[in-house]
Design a protein around this motif. Structure first.
Motif, PDB file in Angstrom:
ATOM      1  N   ASP A 358      -3.977 -33.087   1.473  1.00 60.91           N
ATOM      2  CA  ASP A 358      -2.915 -34.066   1.712  1.00 60.91           C
ATOM      3  C   ASP A 358      -2.778 -35.007   0.517  1.00 60.91           C
ATOM      4  O   ASP A 358      -1.670 -35.277   0.054  1.00 60.91           O
ATOM      5  CB  ASP A 358      -3.229 -34.853   2.995  1.00 60.91           C
ATOM      6  CG  ASP A 358      -2.068 -35.762   3.403  1.00 60.91           C
ATOM      7  OD1 ASP A 358      -0.919 -35.434   3.048  1.00 60.91           O
ATOM      8  OD2 ASP A 358      -2.309 -36.776   4.074  1.00 60.91           O
ATOM      9  N   ASP A 359      -3.903 -35.499   0.005  1.00 58.67           N
ATOM     10  CA  ASP A 359      -3.849 -36.417  -1.138  1.00 58.67           C
ATOM     11  C   ASP A 359      -3.298 -35.723  -2.379  1.00 58.67           C
ATOM     12  O   ASP A 359      -2.727 -36.364  -3.253  1.00 58.67           O
ATOM     13  CB  ASP A 359      -5.243 -36.991  -1.424  1.00 58.67           C
ATOM     14  CG  ASP A 359      -5.700 -37.914  -0.302  1.00 58.67           C
ATOM     15  OD1 ASP A 359      -4.835 -38.381   0.469  1.00 58.67           O
ATOM     16  OD2 ASP A 359      -6.916 -38.140  -0.174  1.00 58.67           O
ATOM     17  N   GLY A 360      -3.478 -34.401  -2.443  1.00 60.19           N
ATOM     18  CA  GLY A 360      -2.978 -33.662  -3.584  1.00 60.19           C
ATOM     19  C   GLY A 360      -1.529 -33.232  -3.413  1.00 60.19           C
ATOM     20  O   GLY A 360      -1.027 -32.439  -4.212  1.00 60.19           O
ATOM     21  N   GLY A 361      -0.869 -33.732  -2.388  1.00 59.92           N
ATOM     22  CA  GLY A 361       0.541 -33.416  -2.196  1.00 59.92           C
ATOM     23  C   GLY A 361       0.788 -32.217  -1.306  1.00 59.92           C
ATOM     24  O   GLY A 361       1.936 -31.863  -1.057  1.00 59.92           O
ATOM     25  N   GLY A 362      -0.279 -31.577  -0.834  1.00 62.87           N
ATOM     26  CA  GLY A 362      -0.087 -30.380   0.007  1.00 62.87           C
ATOM     27  C   GLY A 362      -0.107 -30.714   1.481  1.00 62.87           C
ATOM     28  O   GLY A 362      -0.998 -30.267   2.212  1.00 62.87           O
ATOM     29  N   TRP A 363       0.894 -31.479   1.925  1.00 62.34           N
ATOM     30  CA  TRP A 363       0.903 -31.920   3.319  1.00 62.34           C
ATOM     31  C   TRP A 363       0.960 -30.742   4.286  1.00 62.34           C
ATOM     32  O   TRP A 363       0.235 -30.703   5.269  1.00 62.34           O
ATOM     33  CB  TRP A 363       2.099 -32.841   3.550  1.00 62.34           C
ATOM     34  CG  TRP A 363       2.094 -33.521   4.871  1.00 62.34           C
ATOM     35  CD1 TRP A 363       1.395 -34.647   5.214  1.00 62.34           C
ATOM     36  CD2 TRP A 363       2.805 -33.135   6.042  1.00 62.34           C
ATOM     37  NE1 TRP A 363       1.626 -34.994   6.520  1.00 62.34           N
ATOM     38  CE2 TRP A 363       2.496 -34.074   7.058  1.00 62.34           C
ATOM     39  CE3 TRP A 363       3.673 -32.087   6.366  1.00 62.34           C
ATOM     40  CZ2 TRP A 363       3.020 -34.000   8.348  1.00 62.34           C
ATOM     41  CZ3 TRP A 363       4.196 -32.012   7.648  1.00 62.34           C
ATOM     42  CH2 TRP A 363       3.868 -32.966   8.626  1.00 62.34           C
ATOM     43  N   ASP A 364       1.805 -29.774   3.984  1.00 65.76           N
ATOM     44  CA  ASP A 364       1.955 -28.641   4.908  1.00 65.76           C
ATOM     45  C   ASP A 364       0.657 -27.855   5.057  1.00 65.76           C
ATOM     46  O   ASP A 364       0.270 -27.486   6.160  1.00 65.76           O
ATOM     47  CB  ASP A 364       3.077 -27.719   4.428  1.00 65.76           C
ATOM     48  CG  ASP A 364       4.416 -28.439   4.453  1.00 65.76           C
ATOM     49  OD1 ASP A 364       4.933 -28.661   5.553  1.00 65.76           O
ATOM     50  OD2 ASP A 364       4.908 -28.828   3.372  1.00 65.76           O
ATOM     51  N   GLU A 365      -0.027 -27.619   3.923  1.00 62.51           N
ATOM     52  CA  GLU A 365      -1.302 -26.899   3.981  1.00 62.51           C
ATOM     53  C   GLU A 365      -2.326 -27.721   4.768  1.00 62.51           C
ATOM     54  O   GLU A 365      -3.110 -27.188   5.552  1.00 62.51           O
ATOM     55  CB  GLU A 365      -1.851 -26.627   2.581  1.00 62.51           C
ATOM     56  CG  GLU A 365      -1.032 -25.654   1.757  1.00 62.51           C
ATOM     57  CD  GLU A 365       0.064 -26.360   0.944  1.00 62.51           C
ATOM     58  OE1 GLU A 365       0.489 -27.473   1.345  1.00 62.51           O
ATOM     59  OE2 GLU A 365       0.489 -25.795  -0.078  1.00 62.51           O
ATOM     60  N   ALA A 366      -2.301 -29.064   4.536  1.00 62.59           N
ATOM     61  CA  ALA A 366      -3.238 -29.939   5.251  1.00 62.59           C
ATOM     62  C   ALA A 366      -2.998 -29.858   6.755  1.00 62.59           C
ATOM     63  O   ALA A 366      -3.940 -29.748   7.539  1.00 62.59           O
ATOM     64  CB  ALA A 366      -3.084 -31.383   4.766  1.00 62.59           C
ATOM     65  N   VAL A 367      -1.727 -29.875   7.147  1.00 65.41           N
ATOM     66  CA  VAL A 367      -1.404 -29.809   8.580  1.00 65.41           C
ATOM     67  C   VAL A 367      -1.846 -28.458   9.156  1.00 65.41           C
ATOM     68  O   VAL A 367      -2.419 -28.391  10.247  1.00 65.41           O
ATOM     69  CB  VAL A 367       0.110 -30.033   8.806  1.00 65.41           C
ATOM     70  CG1 VAL A 367       0.503 -29.655  10.225  1.00 65.41           C
ATOM     71  CG2 VAL A 367       0.467 -31.482   8.545  1.00 65.41           C
ATOM     72  N   ALA A 368      -1.601 -27.393   8.379  1.00 65.95           N
ATOM     73  CA  ALA A 368      -1.999 -26.068   8.859  1.00 65.95           C
ATOM     74  C   ALA A 368      -3.500 -26.029   9.121  1.00 65.95           C
ATOM     75  O   ALA A 368      -3.957 -25.509  10.143  1.00 65.95           O
ATOM     76  CB  ALA A 368      -1.600 -25.005   7.839  1.00 65.95           C
TER      77      ALA A 368
END
Lengths: 441, 326
Positions: A358-368
């Motif tokens: 999430d901190d690296g900008g990968g919100w979708d991956e974080a949510v997954a």
């Protein structure tokens, strides 16, 4: 066939002449006796038979006292430990309510993250958690009337929370952003209003159970027995001096009974104190640690979701996660179960990955990762932690209850034995003194 | 009293004293309730100091010639730094329906403001998806820009003289105006008719200061966001909401009992993209991008996608005003 060694000077005749001398003192009762005592030397105010009668009454009183104190003390101890057992049950119940609520909240926020229609399984989990909770609130109010007011307040909070979640769902289904606002509001209300009530309930019941897991009050019995024994020894000495007989069999037998009761009660109470202390520092401490860890873990999981819902502005939720995680590790240290430690560190690693994504900008991956139920994903890992802790809570709760309930039969036997001992002391002492008294008739 | 008698009395007293606490242990004090938490919907504090005034709040920094290509950004510029980081960080709303809101169906934040963020990302990276959204409240906008936590704020933010003293704005990208939203059946159509009513506006917004200024007899209630106001409205805690017509249109779309009556807007709310006051080069760059969008029909396309349905066909995009000097 003895004479008083001191006091009134009487003929060396048998005890027969003594009664006439005693009668005036006994007849008018206490008041004349005291006036007589004021005129004459104190020792001569009471005649020997009168003293013997008093001594006889005294041994009976001692016996009754021992019986009474024994029955009351051991009976009360049994009652108090029984209450400690139900306090522990209530503590486990209240902590399950707290865990259930947090788990419901974690499910609701997590389901919300996924987007789209809420998965049926998660919806069912939420409903199950909430209906179990209302059942437990009713049960808890029956079990401990002192908690009723707090539980009524909790019930009110629960209704508000559920209403807000339902509104969040209804709006969400129509694609309205106000749904998210209701969800955030519900979650915040749960934490601001309902959890403090639960904290009070947990603290109150833990304090009740803890304060009842003490057997110090039981020491009253050996103290009373020891004092009674001392009194009988004094009586024995007085009898020996006055009647030139070394031993009064009745009083001696009563003293022996008291000595046995003293030793048995000291040993028994020491073992009981040891056992109860073992419960306090063993299974009961585990109950507290497992519940604390489970509450902290569920709080952390909900905060993980809230951090993602807030999309990059979740700093406060992440700080809350860290605080809850600290609480979990602290309690796991107390519990000392390597399997649970592993499960938790597995989940904590996944959480760190989620934050990094999430901190690296990968919100979708974080949510997954946060909503995935696979063995390596957050929900899967968390399930291992939660079920492990639930099992631990169940086991140690039962162990506490059983260990406390196991003390009751011994305490009932102790109460009966002390009753018998008291009766024996009364009968034996009275008989021993009566032998001496008979010499005056 | 004889020795035995004394002993007896002493024992009786001792036993009584020892048993008293044991009896007490069986009685339970009621579990206490925690102290009541503070109410969230309390009427707000009195207004702050009077806002600053200036001659032309719409004046922004003129672009430095035409827009440079993504791989030709000036070395050392703010844009180059953003490109190096790999993503444009934008503070947005996730609950302002149509402008910036999370679509529960796909979990994405979308709307008019978000499309502007995409447009700027495309200019810096050549890829409109190289952005990261930070969902912020209205009150967060200026602090986060000042601290540099976000590169820009695209969150229906009104350009004001007051805010120009703290941050920088792009040229105006949308012209809105403040109106009121009331319950269906209410006779009130203007702010003046709301005297004595409870009116909600988000903390830290120009809507709130305008409400206090133009309707001091109304009870101003603060919330975190306009959606927070809608929750209070649905719970019956406030009678009306005030805000920009775009925002109110989004709220009314979520509640059939909320209406925005026909009325003249009582303020002009020119929206601008907020940036750090020191990033003048970024402001010039964004202004060049906005000028490009006004010229090639991109602006109209974005308007049509989000606002044409509730607000009618696209007007001409607001004209840019330049001439500000750092």
């Amino acid at each position: 066939m003895s004479q008083p060694s001191a006091g009134t000077v009487t003929a060396p005749a048998p005890a027969v002449p003594a009664p006439p001398a005693a009668t005036p003192a006994v007849g008018p009762g206490t008041a004349p006796a005291t006036t007589a005592g004021a005129e004459a030397p104190r020792t001569s105010s009471l005649s020997t038979p009168r003293r013997l009668q008093l001594l006889s009454a005294g041994t009976v009183v001692v016996g009754v006292l021992v019986a009474l104190v024994g029955v009351v003390t051991f009976g009360l101890l049994a009652l108090v430990l029984d209450r400690a057992e139900s306090d522990t049950e209530q503590l486990v119940r209240v902590q399950s309510i707290q865990t259930n609520l947090l788990s419901a909240d974690a499910t609701a926020t997590n389901a919300f993250l996924v987007g789209g229609l809420e998965p049926a399984a998660q919806r069912a989990t939420y409903d199950e958690a909430l209906s179990t909770t209302s059942g437990m609130i009713a049960e808890a109010a029956r079990a401990q009337p002192a908690d009723a007011t707090a539980l009524a307040e909790l019930n009110r909070q629960l209704l508000d929370y559920d209403a807000a979640i339902e509104q969040a769902r209804a709006n969400n289904r129509q694609g309205f952003p106000v749904g998210a606002q209701y969800l955030r509001g519900a979650s915040a209300q749960l934490r601001a209003s309902a959890l403090p009530v639960l904290d009070e309930l947990v603290a109150a019941n833990a304090a009740r159970a803890g304060s009842r897991m003490r057997v110090g009050a039981g020491a009253v019995f050996p103290v009373v027995v020891a004092l009674s024994l001392a009194a009988l020894v004094l009586a024995q000495l007085w009898l020996a001096r006055r009647f030139h007989r070394r031993v009064n069999p009745g009083v001696l037998a009563a003293s022996v009974v008291l000595l046995v009761a003293l030793l048995a009660s000291v040993v028994g109470l020491a073992r009981l104190a040891d056992g109860v202390q073992g419960v306090r520092s063993g299974p009961f401490a585990d109950v507290n640690a497992a519940a604390g860890a489970r509450i902290g873990a569920n709080d952390a999981k909900a905060n993980e979701s809230l951090t993602l819902v807030a999309r990059g502005s979740g700093g406060t939720f992440e700080r809350a996660w860290t605080a809850s995680a600290g609480r979990v590790t602290e309690q796991l240290d107390v519990l000392d179960r390597p399997a649970l430690d592993d499960a938790w560190s597995g989940y904590a690693r996944t959480h760190a990955e989620i934050r990094a994504l999430d901190d690296g900008g990968g919100w979708d991956e974080a949510v997954a990762l946060a909503t995935g139920t696979g063995a390596e994903q957050a929900n899967g890992r968390f399930a291992a932690v939660d079920s492990g802790l639930a099992e631990e809570l169940q086991t140690s709760g039962e162990a506490t209850g059983n260990a406390l309930a196991g003390r009751t039969p011994g305490l009932v036997v102790a109460a009966l034995l002390s009753l018998l001992a008291g009766v024996a002391v009364a009968l034996l002492g009275r008989r021993g003194v009566a032998d001496r008294l008979r010499e005056y008739r | 009293m004889s020795r035995v008698g004394r002993l007896r009395a002493g024992l009786a007293a001792g036993v009584l004293l020892a048993l008293l606490p044991a009896c007490g242990v069986l009685a339970d004090d009621p579990t206490p309730l925690p102290a009541a938490p503070p109410s969230t919907a309390a009427p707000s504090a009195p207004p702050a100091a009077a806002p600053a005034t200036c001659t032309d709040r719409l004046q922004s920094y003129a672009p430095d010639g035409p827009l440079p290509a993504p791989d030709d950004l000036p070395a050392g510029s703010t844009m180059a730094k953003i490109r190096e980081r790999g993503r444009l960080v934008a503070g947005v709303s996730a609950d302002t329906y149509l402008l910036g809101s999370r679509n529960p169906l796909n979990g994405r934040v979308e709307g008019f403001d978000i499309d502007l963020v995409k447009a700027v990302a495309k200019a810096i990276f050549g890829d409109e998806d190289r952005y990261q959204l930070r969902v912020i409240t209205a009150a967060d906008r200026i602090p986060l820009l000042e601290s540099g936590d976000v590169d820009l704020v695209a969150r229906n933010m009104t350009i004001t003289c007051d805010r120009w003293t703290q941050i920088a704005f792009s040229s105006e990208y949308y012209r809105s105006g403040q109106k009121i939203l009331v319950r269906r059946g209410s006779k009130a159509t203007t702010l003046a008719q709301l005297g004595g009513s409870r009116v909600c506006a988000p903390r830290g917004t120009s809507s709130l200061s305008t409400l206090r200024e133009k309707a001091p007899q109304a009870v101003a209630v603060e919330s975190d966001s306009h959606t927070g106001c809608l929750v209070l409205f649905q719970q019956g805690q406030v009678d009306a909401i005030t805000g920009d017509d775009t925002v109110l249109a989004g709220l009314a779309a979520q509640d059939p009992y909320a209406v925005v009556p026909r009325q003249d807007a009582f303020t002009e709310e020119p929206y601008g993209l907020g940036m750090n006051a020191d990033d003048v080069d970024l402001v010039r760059f964004v202004n060049a991008r906005l000028a490009q969008m006004r010229g090639n029909g991109e602006w109209e396309a974005i308007y049509d996608r989000w606002l044409a349905e509730p607000l009618g066909p696209a007007p001409a995009p607001p004209k840019a005003v330049y001439g500000r000097r750092p």
